[in-house]
Design a protein around this motif. Sequence first.
Motif: not given
Length: 80
Positions: A15-17, A50-54, A68-71
């Motif tokens: 899960e992406i924080d 995409c290791p820096l995804a937020s 939610l906005l995934l970058s």
Amino acid sequence: MQMFNDCIADLGLREIDRIGARFTWTNQQASPTQSVLDRVLVSPEWDLRCPLASLRAITRIGSDHVPLLLSSSDERPPIP
């Protein structure tokens, strides 16, 4: 539910924080029920690419859901 959790574990999903709102849904009552209904799971392969995804929760007035906005950009957005 156990089958779903087993599938997530078997696939190695993470899960992406989320940055921003603590909850993603509310019933908008005087004594609100609040919950995290929306999550973003990524595969190990996607995580490597995409290791820096937020993931940012965006405030939306008048809705019971928080968008939610995934970058997947090279730069993490600043924390307010």
